[in-house]
Design an enzyme around this catalytic site. Structure first.
Site, short mmCIF file in Angstrom:
data_model
loop_
_atom_site.label_atom_id
_atom_site.label_comp_id
_atom_site.label_asym_id
_atom_site.label_seq_id
_atom_site.Cartn_x
_atom_site.Cartn_y
_atom_site.Cartn_z
N SER A 92 -24.57 13.77 30.94
CA SER A 92 -25.48 13.25 31.94
C SER A 92 -26.09 11.90 31.57
O SER A 92 -26.83 11.31 32.36
CB SER A 92 -26.61 14.26 32.18
N LYS B 11 -33.24 6.79 29.47
CA LYS B 11 -32.64 7.66 30.49
C LYS B 11 -33.70 8.16 31.45
O LYS B 11 -34.81 8.52 31.03
CB LYS B 11 -31.95 8.83 29.77
N SER C 95 -24.13 15.86 26.64
CA SER C 95 -24.49 14.73 27.51
C SER C 95 -24.60 13.38 26.82
O SER C 95 -24.76 12.37 27.49
CB SER C 95 -25.80 15.04 28.24
#
Length: 489
Positions: free
Chosen positions: A171, A96, A195
């Site tokens: 996210s 990520k 997330s």
């Protein structure tokens, strides 16, 4: 062969690599092709790293060839002078774009941050390297990882491959899109308010938020208020368990530490069914989300567990402590003063709220969270596991949640969409989203589509193994491996 390889979960792919059924370079070629094709359709990646990935794949290939020549077994324990091979040698796993991968540009989804080559690997990246994974690129994330949708001003919008008009969540949205679209079998992510679990629900995946202190942010990161943790998104429970073993390693100086408690297999559990929203008491709950939780409760009862309905453990107004910590966390992001104007409206609004939190208010919020943790422990003392929907709604239409002209409304809509997830961040307890439900929705062209709906299980601090054992039994009873999105090809 390439598409067949990419349908394997990480455990099966690692086995195929060890036995010589395929090679790390063949897997990488198929993965990079998929990343450029379906990965682009779902907005999975902010940057690819083919040169780094090629170097890692070639090194993995050499190690596997050497082990086989030395008479190593398919299980990966070579004889003679060779050490045991890493468990996921040659398996692609992107990172990520909030975490550092040495030499790979990082931007954290923000126009206010000039992309720069990371000076080092973050600790979780070091562990993923040690496990043998191949880092093919950085996955898309919203600005600073703050909202529950992934629609950054810089980088692609992450979409669920089940319906490209709908969000992959956030996210860790790019990570989930990459795994669900069969680009990679596993992807790194993080979870500060849901997330990992939010995109798991939107994309039909398994997303485990580990117990606080089990996965360290070290050696470069710190825990702060202890809301966030690293993890992975996978398509199978066994992969989630295996990668927890990879990442659950302490670093010297950790603020929070945890150990996995034993999970007696087959033990009869008391399951609390929580259907009422917690942090937004009036949040509308889609029937498909509630039905998925009820159906899972029935499934658990059929497996021999006791299921009882339970109320929210605290009033919605008590959640304000989380909002204070979240806004101060947004303010802590190292954004140059002369680039603040490039932040999206939601981030500017959160940072302004953070500036209004006094030292006393912040200390009070921390104490409030700790008090809530005690109250939750007392309220749920007579249940082993809490079952709820992961989200209050199916995957949201892209653009429907980002409200630039009213950031307060944007934030309120996010809390209504995620009225259960952040409870587990506040308390530090583990929680896992499983793809056990589905909903029929209309896309903007009015065509009906089936999209995934997640069901969340949470347990006491340190009971990650119990959760994973129960999740594996649910996966066996109601398997989802045969379901795959059909909107990308």
């Amino acid at each position: 062969m390439g598409s067949d390889l990419l349908d394997l979960d990480a455990t099966a792919l690692a086995h195929a690599l060890r036995t010589g059924d395929t090679s790390p370079t063949d897997v990488l070629d198929a993965t990079l092709d998929a990343a450029a094709d379906v990965g682009a359709q779902v907005g999975a990646f902010t940057v690819l790293a083919p040169d780094l990935a090629r170097t890692q794949a070639l090194a993995a290939e050499s190690a596997l060839v050497a082990a086989r020549r030395a008479g190593g077994s398919a299980a990966g324990t070579p004889s003679g002078r060779h050490d045991e091979l890493p468990p996921f040698l040659g398996v692609p796993c992107p990172v990520k774009d909030l975490s550092m991968v040495e030499g790979v540009p990082v931007r954290a989804g923000s126009a206010a941050i000039e992309p720069f080559p990371a000076p080092y690997d973050d600790g979780v990246v070091t562990l993923l390297r040690a496990a043998g994974t191949v880092m093919i690129g950085k996955t898309s994330t919203p600005e600073l990882g703050l909202p529950c949708y992934t629609e950054p001003d810089v980088g692609p919008t992450a979409r669920t491959p089940w319906d490209l008009a709908r969000s992959a969540g956030g996210s860790s949205g790019g990570a989930a899109a990459a795994v669900a679209a069969r680009v990679v079998p596993v992807a790194h992510g993080s979870d500060g308010g849901g997330s990992l679990r939010i995109p798991a629900s939107a994309c039909g995946l398994v997303g485990l938020k580990p117990s606080r202190g089990l996965v360290s942010p070290g050696p470069y990161g710190v825990d702060g208020a202890g809301l966030a943790t690293h993890g992975v998104l996978t398509r199978s429970v066994r992969d989630a368990a295996a990668f927890l073993d990879v990442l659950a390693r302490p670093w010297p100086g950790d603020t929070f530490t945890a150990r996995l408690a034993a999970a007696p297999s087959g033990r009869r559990l008391r399951v609390g069914l929580l259907l009422d929203p917690v942090i937004a008491a009036d949040a509308p709950v889609h029937p498909a989300c509630a039905d998925a939780a009820r159906a899972t409760a029935t499934l658990l009862a059929g497996l021999g567990h006791d299921v009882v309905e339970i109320p929210p453990p605290f009033g919605a107004e008590r959640w304000d402590a989380f909002a204070a910590l979240w806004s101060v966390g947004a303010l802590q992001a190292p954004v140059p003063t002369d680039r603040e104007h490039l932040l999206v409206p939601l981030t500017r609004w959160l940072r302004e709220r953070g500036r209004g939190v006094s030292g006393l208010a912040y200390a009070t919020a921390l104490a409030g969270v700790q008090q809530l943790t005690r109250e939750v422990a007392a309220a749920w003392a007579d249940v082993d596991v809490v079952l709820s929907p992961t989200l209050a709604q199916p995957p949201a239409l892209v653009g429907s949640q980002r409200i630039d002209d009213d950031p307060a409304a944007d934030f309120a809509a996010q809390t209504a969409f995620t009225p259960w997830t952040s409870v587990w961040n506040l308390t530090g307890r583990p929680a896992i989203s499983l793809p056990l439900g589905e909903a029929r929705v209309a896309d903007p062209g009015h065509a009906q589509r089936t999209v995934p709906v997640g069901v969340m299980l949470g347990a006491d601090h340190g009971d990650d193994a119990l959760l994973l054992d129960l999740a594996a039994r649910l996966e066996e009873a109601a398997p989802w491996s045969g379901r795959r999105p059909g909107t990308v090809s």
